[in-house]
Structure formats: C-alpha cells, structure tokens
Design an enzyme around this catalytic site. Structure first.
Site, PDB file in Angstrom:
ATOM      1  N   HIS A  92       0.830  -1.223   0.000  1.00 21.51           N
ATOM      2  CA  HIS A  92       0.000   0.000   0.000  1.00 21.51           C
ATOM      3  C   HIS A  92       0.856   1.262   0.000  1.00 21.51           C
ATOM      4  O   HIS A  92       0.403   2.343   0.399  1.00 21.51           O
ATOM      5  CB  HIS A  92      -0.958  -0.022   1.199  1.00 21.51           C
ATOM      6  CG  HIS A  92      -1.975  -1.119   1.102  1.00 21.51           C
ATOM      7  ND1 HIS A  92      -2.687  -1.564   2.184  1.00 21.51           N
ATOM      8  CD2 HIS A  92      -2.395  -1.874   0.063  1.00 21.51           C
ATOM      9  CE1 HIS A  92      -3.510  -2.545   1.813  1.00 21.51           C
ATOM     10  NE2 HIS A  92      -3.344  -2.750   0.538  1.00 21.51           N
ATOM     11  N   CYS A 148       4.296  13.285  -7.518  1.00 20.47           N
ATOM     12  CA  CYS A 148       3.657  14.381  -8.254  1.00 20.47           C
ATOM     13  C   CYS A 148       2.506  13.834  -9.089  1.00 20.47           C
ATOM     14  O   CYS A 148       2.683  12.856  -9.831  1.00 20.47           O
ATOM     15  CB  CYS A 148       4.679  15.068  -9.166  1.00 20.47           C
ATOM     16  SG  CYS A 148       3.942  16.340 -10.195  1.00 20.47           S
ATOM     17  N   THR A 180      -3.724  -8.427  10.858  1.00 18.96           N
ATOM     18  CA  THR A 180      -4.595  -7.847   9.838  1.00 18.96           C
ATOM     19  C   THR A 180      -6.004  -8.433   9.975  1.00 18.96           C
ATOM     20  O   THR A 180      -6.156  -9.604  10.320  1.00 18.96           O
ATOM     21  CB  THR A 180      -4.069  -8.087   8.400  1.00 18.96           C
ATOM     22  OG1 THR A 180      -4.965  -7.476   7.472  1.00 18.96           O
ATOM     23  CG2 THR A 180      -3.929  -9.564   8.071  1.00 18.96           C
ATOM     24  N   ALA A 199       0.972  -9.410  18.864  1.00 20.14           N
ATOM     25  CA  ALA A 199       2.161  -9.827  18.104  1.00 20.14           C
ATOM     26  C   ALA A 199       3.457  -9.518  18.839  1.00 20.14           C
ATOM     27  O   ALA A 199       4.410 -10.303  18.772  1.00 20.14           O
ATOM     28  CB  ALA A 199       2.153  -9.136  16.739  1.00 20.14           C
TER      29      ALA A 199
HETATM   30  N1  APR Z   1      -1.081  -7.745  17.612  1.00 23.09           N
HETATM   31  C1  APR Z   1      -1.618  -8.404  16.547  1.00 23.09           C
HETATM   32  N2  APR Z   1      -2.778  -8.039  15.953  1.00 23.09           N
HETATM   33  C2  APR Z   1      -3.435  -6.985  16.482  1.00 23.09           C
HETATM   34  C3  APR Z   1      -2.948  -6.276  17.605  1.00 23.09           C
HETATM   35  C4  APR Z   1      -1.710  -6.696  18.172  1.00 23.09           C
HETATM   36  N3  APR Z   1      -1.177  -6.080  19.214  1.00 23.09           N
HETATM   37  N4  APR Z   1      -3.831  -5.283  17.900  1.00 23.09           N
HETATM   38  C5  APR Z   1      -4.847  -5.384  16.970  1.00 23.09           C
HETATM   39  N5  APR Z   1      -4.605  -6.409  16.135  1.00 23.09           N
HETATM   40  C6  APR Z   1      -5.404  -6.866  14.995  1.00 23.09           C
HETATM   41  C7  APR Z   1      -6.897  -6.631  15.100  1.00 23.09           C
HETATM   42  O1  APR Z   1      -7.537  -7.686  15.803  1.00 23.09           O
HETATM   43  C8  APR Z   1      -7.310  -6.577  13.635  1.00 23.09           C
HETATM   44  O2  APR Z   1      -7.614  -7.882  13.163  1.00 23.09           O
HETATM   45  O3  APR Z   1      -4.990  -6.124  13.871  1.00 23.09           O
HETATM   46  C9  APR Z   1      -6.044  -6.079  12.919  1.00 23.09           C
HETATM   47  C10 APR Z   1      -6.123  -4.665  12.350  1.00 23.09           C
HETATM   48  O4  APR Z   1      -7.085  -4.667  11.337  1.00 23.09           O
HETATM   49  P1  APR Z   1      -7.383  -3.333  10.509  1.00 23.09           P
HETATM   50  O5  APR Z   1      -7.501  -2.189  11.408  1.00 23.09           O
HETATM   51  O6  APR Z   1      -8.530  -3.659   9.612  1.00 23.09           O
HETATM   52  O7  APR Z   1      -6.038  -3.094   9.670  1.00 23.09           O
HETATM   53  P2  APR Z   1      -5.505  -3.835   8.358  1.00 23.09           P
HETATM   54  O8  APR Z   1      -6.005  -5.230   8.279  1.00 23.09           O
HETATM   55  O9  APR Z   1      -4.058  -3.630   8.289  1.00 23.09           O
HETATM   56  O10 APR Z   1      -6.218  -2.963   7.200  1.00 23.09           O
HETATM   57  C11 APR Z   1      -5.969  -3.273   5.865  1.00 23.09           C
HETATM   58  O11 APR Z   1      -7.149  -1.330   5.150  1.00 23.09           O
HETATM   59  O12 APR Z   1      -7.644   0.784   5.724  1.00 23.09           O
HETATM   60  C12 APR Z   1      -6.942   0.041   4.826  1.00 23.09           C
HETATM   61  O13 APR Z   1      -4.984   0.563   3.604  1.00 23.09           O
HETATM   62  C13 APR Z   1      -5.456   0.313   4.896  1.00 23.09           C
HETATM   63  O14 APR Z   1      -3.618  -1.268   4.886  1.00 23.09           O
HETATM   64  C14 APR Z   1      -4.882  -1.004   5.430  1.00 23.09           C
HETATM   65  C15 APR Z   1      -5.919  -2.014   5.028  1.00 23.09           C
END
Ligand code: APR
Length: 264
Positions: free
Chosen positions: A137, A145, A207, A250
């Site tokens: 991402h 630009c 994630t 994590a």
């Molecule tokens: N360790 C591991 N996992 C964790 C922790 C932790 N300490 N704290 C939270 N989480 C988990 C949550 O349970 C959740 O499943 O991290 C995840 C975060 O999910 P999102 O907020 O949806 O983030 P992500 O999956 O990276 O989003 C994907 O969405 O908004 C767009 O471009 C943005 O790259 C991003 C994409």
C-alpha cells in the site's frame, strides 16, 4: 528463570491461556520450513502506539474514508487530505518499532528464503532493520507528483508546505500511499503473489484481512499448499485458512515463537 508452562502463562490479559501446544506446533512448522512469508497489517504496529484502522479507536472510526483516502477526496480537497496524512506522519515520528517488528526483521536471516510483505505504510519494518519489505500500500514517507509522476522520499514532519509542490514541474504532490479504488503497485503485487505461491509457511500478523487484493495473498498461499499461521488477538477473515491460530498481541507472541523456533 524457567518460563512457566501453558495454563499459567501471564502476559497481560490478552493471551492468558494461550495454548502452549499451539505455540510449539507453530514453531515446529517454522523449524521445518524453507520458504517463509510474513504478511502484516496494522496490528503489528499497534503496540508501538500506531492506531489500527478498524475496531475500537481505529483511524476509520474518527475519519470518513471517503473524505481522506480516495483519489476523489484528494481531487476535491488536497489540503484537507494532506492535513490528515501530515498529522499521521507527525505521530509516526514519536513511535518506535516493537518486538514484533524486530522478530520479523530478524527472520530475514533465520530462513533460507524469506519475504516480508506489508499493508502498512508506516515504515516501521524498515526501521526495525528489515532490508527488503514489499509495501503493498505504498509508504507514507513517499510523495508523488500527480502531474509528472516524479516520486521522492520526504521524512519532514510536519511538511514545510501543504500541499507540497513538485520541484520538477511545480505540480501538486500527493502522499505515496494506495487509496481505496486504486490499483496496488504492480511490481509489489507480483513479488508478493509469487512469494505466497511458493511459500511453505505464511505467517499472517495483525490484519483483519478484509481489504483486497492484499488479503487474497493468504488464500493464494493456502491453496498452493502453504501452511498458514495467524497471529492476532482476534480471528481475522482468513482465520479459517490457518493451520495454527496464536491469539495474542504480536509484540508478545512473536518473540515467544522466535525463541521456540530457535537457531535452526
Ligand atoms: N497484535 C496483533 N494483531 C493486532 C494487535 C496486536 N497487538 N492489535 C490489533 N490487532 C489486529 C486486530 O484484531 C485486527 O484484526 O490487527 C487487525 C487490524 O485490522 P485493521 O484495522 O482492519 O487493519 P488492516 O487489516 O491492516 O487494514 C488493511 O485497510 O484501511 C486500509 O490501507 C489500509 O492497509 C490497510 C488495510
């Protein structure tokens, strides 16, 4: 000092009762792996103090995605979008990689073949010493630009001028991240897909796996015969593909796992 066994492991509330057997199983899988992929999301940076996107206190709770993370939003109001990203950059100057980032960087020398793939734009994997990171991402430290496409790295936070202008053509510059509705960088996606197709193990860390095509990498790995290990306090959308689920933060789970994998 011996580390207490499963039922009495106490590392804060989140992973109380995490099954020692699961941790050993995951370590066993990794010990026999030649090709390993780590795929990360915002959760890997949560313990560094970087908000995730979804869930309580997430970035998208306080901001409407449509207003700050789409090309249309930037076209309509570049200054507002830049204020959002400039504030995120400023906040990132105050955080450091956590033990999860450190372990995932260390794994580049632990496995014969290793690929670190992230959805994160925060640059914390690099800051932890990871040499090669596929940033699906983009990076918040990169600006591009919209006129001539010139790209540069800029780590000033705050940026001196908002919105910044291209030194080559004077055009408007935008954050070097991928917005909703945009394609992922082709080379990064190709590298990540090839690594997922060829891996023995894919470790998915922090994630929700709701955003595609990135989340599809886990399915690619699983359907190509790779074993999936999930590290997340909560089940993600791809938890059903996991051979082992390690339910904990994590920054706590990965050092434990790394210790058990040991020197191969
Ligand atoms: N360790 C591991 N996992 C964790 C922790 C932790 N300490 N704290 C939270 N989480 C988990 C949550 O349970 C959740 O499943 O991290 C995840 C975060 O999910 P999102 O907020 O949806 O983030 P992500 O999956 O990276 O989003 C994907 O969405 O908004 C767009 O471009 C943005 O790259 C991003 C994409």
């Amino acid at each position: 000092m011996h580390r207490p066994r499963a039922a009495t492991v106490r590392f804060g509330n989140r992973i109380q009762g995490m099954n020692q057997g699961d941790l050993s199983r995951a370590a066993e899988i990794l010990r026999s792996a030649g090709r390993v992929v780590a795929f990360t999301g915002a959760g890997v940076s949560a313990e560094s103090g970087v908000p995730t996107f979804r869930g309580a206190g997430g970035l998208w709770e306080g901001h409407a995605v449509q207003q700050v993370a789409t090309p249309e939003a930037f076209h309509a109001d570049p200054l507002m979008v830049w204020r959002f990203y400039d504030q995120r950059r400023i906040n990132l100057t105050k955080v450091r990689p956590n033990p999860a980032h450190t372990v995932l960087a260390r794994w580049q020398d632990r496995f014969p073949s290793y690929q670190l793939v992230t959805q994160n734009v925060d640059g914390l994997h690099h800051a932890a010493g990871a040499r090669e990171v596929v940033e699906l991402h983009g990076s918040i430290w990169c600006v591009r630009c919209v006129g001539c496409g010139h790209e540069r790295e800029d780590r000033s936070a705050p940026l001196p001028d908002l919105p910044p202008r291209c030194s080559a053509c004077g055009g408007l510059e935008r954050p070097g991240v991928v917005w909703f509705g945009e394609y992922l960088p082709a080379r990064a996606m190709a590298l990540a897909t090839a690594a997922a197709e060829a891996c023995d193990v894919l470790v998915v860390v922090g994630t929700s796996a709701v955003v595609y095509p990135a989340a599809g990498l886990v399915e690619v790995a699983a359907s190509a015969g790779g074993k999936v290990i999930e590290v997340n306090p909560e089940a993600s959308q791809v938890a059903h593909l996991a051979e082992v689920e390690l339910r904990g933060p994590a920054g706590v789970v990965l050092p434990l796992l790394d210790e058990l994998v040991g020197d191969r």
